[in-house]
Design a protein around this motif. Sequence first.
Motif, short mmCIF file in Angstrom:
data_model
loop_
_atom_site.label_atom_id
_atom_site.label_comp_id
_atom_site.label_asym_id
_atom_site.label_seq_id
_atom_site.Cartn_x
_atom_site.Cartn_y
_atom_site.Cartn_z
N SER A 188 -42.45 -3.97 -8.13
CA SER A 188 -42.56 -4.72 -6.87
C SER A 188 -43.77 -5.65 -6.90
N TYR A 213 -42.94 -8.93 -9.07
CA TYR A 213 -42.01 -9.94 -8.57
C TYR A 213 -42.69 -10.81 -7.51
N ASN A 247 -43.65 -12.47 -4.15
CA ASN A 247 -43.76 -11.90 -2.81
C ASN A 247 -42.62 -12.41 -1.93
N SER A 260 -39.42 -11.86 -2.44
CA SER A 260 -38.17 -12.07 -3.19
C SER A 260 -37.24 -10.87 -3.03
N GLN A 271 -35.87 -9.31 -5.46
CA GLN A 271 -36.24 -8.32 -6.48
C GLN A 271 -37.38 -7.43 -5.99
N GLU A 272 -38.35 -8.02 -5.28
CA GLU A 272 -39.44 -7.22 -4.74
C GLU A 272 -38.91 -6.25 -3.70
N ARG A 273 -38.01 -6.73 -2.83
CA ARG A 273 -37.44 -5.87 -1.79
C ARG A 273 -36.66 -4.71 -2.40
#
Length: 298
Positions: free
Chosen positions: A33, A36, A38, A40, A42-44
């Motif tokens: 996390s 990736y 911030n 995005s 992918q982060e979520r």
Amino acid sequence: KMTASCRDGKVCSDILASMKDKLPPLEEQLKASADYLNGSDQERDALDKSYNIQDSIQKELSTLEEQMIPAGYETPVPDDYADLPQLKGRATVEMLVRKPDGEPFDIEGKLFKEAKMKMIIDGYTAPVTSGNFIELVQKGFYDNMDVQRSDGFVVQTGDPKGDAVGYVAPPSKSVGAGKNGERLIPLETFIKGDKGPFYETTIEDEGRGGEATVLPFSSYGVMGWAREEYDANSGSSQFFWLLFDSDLTPAGKNVLDGRYPVFGYVVEGADFLSDTKEGDIIVSAKVTEGLENLVLPK
């Protein structure tokens, strides 16, 4: 050493092994996390996976804690409160909440038609407060009740329609009734190192301000029993979920610990509290486990 104090050493060993196995994947998802962009997708996704692992570990930790309580243990309660319901252990409550206009709950961009929460009610820490709550849940007292306060600090409910501000029933001899016939319960505070809770006074009244309570206001969705600010024994049926913020309500250094009893905490669905507003409706609240631990007055 830890397993030696468990009711069943093998159960505790298995829980500890499972928790240990979850730590590397948790670390991996937290690292992902951070890598990736911030905000995005992918982060979520990585954060969601890490939260799911944390939830799983939290549930196992709760089971581990209960395994370390001696079989048959009951928190001592003075005979003065024998005419109030008591919870001799833990119970699980599941609650369903909906918005009155049919609008969805918006949790960080994800929409849900209803909020489902699971709570552990801790009669080891607050037997009288927890017993009162479980009895009211079992009676259906909170079904179809509005949320009455949501101010970014707490979400609160439990005030029925009409003149009474709590549950109307025959009162306890020791605490008495409210002005509209509400059954009142005593303020209940359990400090670390004590053998049981003390009643009807705040932590300051006892000259013990700053000491740690067994179950503090230290997590998002922890449940506290509401009362009037200047009357320790004015609680009846109203309770709140704390929207914990470590900066605003640091554990052990806030205005809640030792002044309001903690009697439970949300173990699933706490995120829904962030979009629970005044006027939202508790469609149902049900005791799904531990009802056998409820002891009603004779």
